[in-house]
Design an enzyme around this catalytic site. Sequence first.
Site, PDB file in Angstrom:
ATOM      1  N   CYS A 224       0.213  89.459  64.188  1.00  0.00           N
ATOM      2  CA  CYS A 224       0.560  89.066  65.563  1.00  0.00           C
ATOM      3  C   CYS A 224       1.989  89.492  65.899  1.00  0.00           C
ATOM      4  CB  CYS A 224       0.344  87.575  65.768  1.00  0.00           C
ATOM      5  SG  CYS A 224       0.581  87.084  67.491  1.00  0.00           S
TER       6      CYS A 224
ATOM      7  N   ASP B 184     -10.009  89.886  71.505  1.00  0.00           N
ATOM      8  CA  ASP B 184      -8.635  89.399  71.645  1.00  0.00           C
ATOM      9  C   ASP B 184      -8.291  89.345  73.133  1.00  0.00           C
ATOM     10  OD1 ASP B 184      -5.818  89.089  71.711  1.00  0.00           O
ATOM     11  OD2 ASP B 184      -5.607  90.074  69.775  1.00  0.00           O
TER      12      ASP B 184
ATOM     13  N   HIS C  40      -8.235  87.214  68.489  1.00  0.00           N
ATOM     14  CA  HIS C  40      -6.877  87.291  67.953  1.00  0.00           C
ATOM     15  C   HIS C  40      -6.784  86.411  66.705  1.00  0.00           C
ATOM     16  CE1 HIS C  40      -2.629  88.267  68.465  1.00  0.00           C
ATOM     17  NE2 HIS C  40      -2.350  87.026  68.088  1.00  0.00           N
TER      18      HIS C  40
END
Length: 295
Positions: free
Chosen positions: A173, A230, A265
């Site tokens: 991330c 995501d 995600h």
Amino acid sequence: MFNAEQRSEFDSLTPAGTSDRRSFIAASVGGGFALAVAPTGALLAQVVKTEADGLDAGKVSIKVGTTEIAAYCAKPKGKSDCPTILVVQEIFGVHEYIQDVCRRFAKQGYLAIAMELFQRQGDATKYTAIPELIANVVSKVPDDQVMADLDACAAWAAANGGSATRLGITGFCWGGRITWMYSAHNPKVKAGVAWYGRMQGQPNAMTAKNPIDVVKSLNGPVLGLYGSADTGIPVASVDAMKVALKEGSTAAKASEFVVYEGAPHAFHADYRPSYRKEAADDGFKRALDWFKAKI
């Protein structure tokens, strides 16, 4: 308040209708995890646990100028000149998940080290509310500081059992974005693996450029591991990066992507509801193969 990537983080952690992690942090939390994301119940049961047997593993201190920055390092016990992997944290700091990732790489023969890149701004592991963590810590961390800290981390590793020439970087991330940026910053980087890191965005005082802006400077090819579901980093962003890489450096042209169908995600984060074991396991195998071939 959030950029797209931060919104993905928030959505992947927060049940519908809940605006604050405080409201569902249980009294008994997973030891060693950041408070904002401490797993309980079924989530705790799915967490991958890599033991430290056969490893030299633990906290270390790295001097950057006059500042001592904490880090977690793991490598095969008694080994030297190990290929080095810089492991870059998510927004939640170097908590148990990131430490375990270091041990996973160390079990494969690497010196893996994760530096506390938010230390000057605050302790990310102590925040219980993600909006406060982003506003008070994450949004105040400049790229220039991160690049300098990682330079010092790589130098420390080379002097403490790691290789001075076989250097890779991986991150998740927030750390996925940094993986791209550092691969363009340090000529010694041989390869990177970016897990769902933002590649486009509005420049600001802390982040003057984004990965799509530095493709001509990439020193080591990057393997990008992303999810088609995501919500903050759409497949269109991956496609735009693919186009940009074709006009980049030799290393940029050698970069690759894997997009996991249906994965959200943070699909590698085994302590979160977003975890997808099949994609996570495949991604980590691909990461190992990538580093083995390139560093």
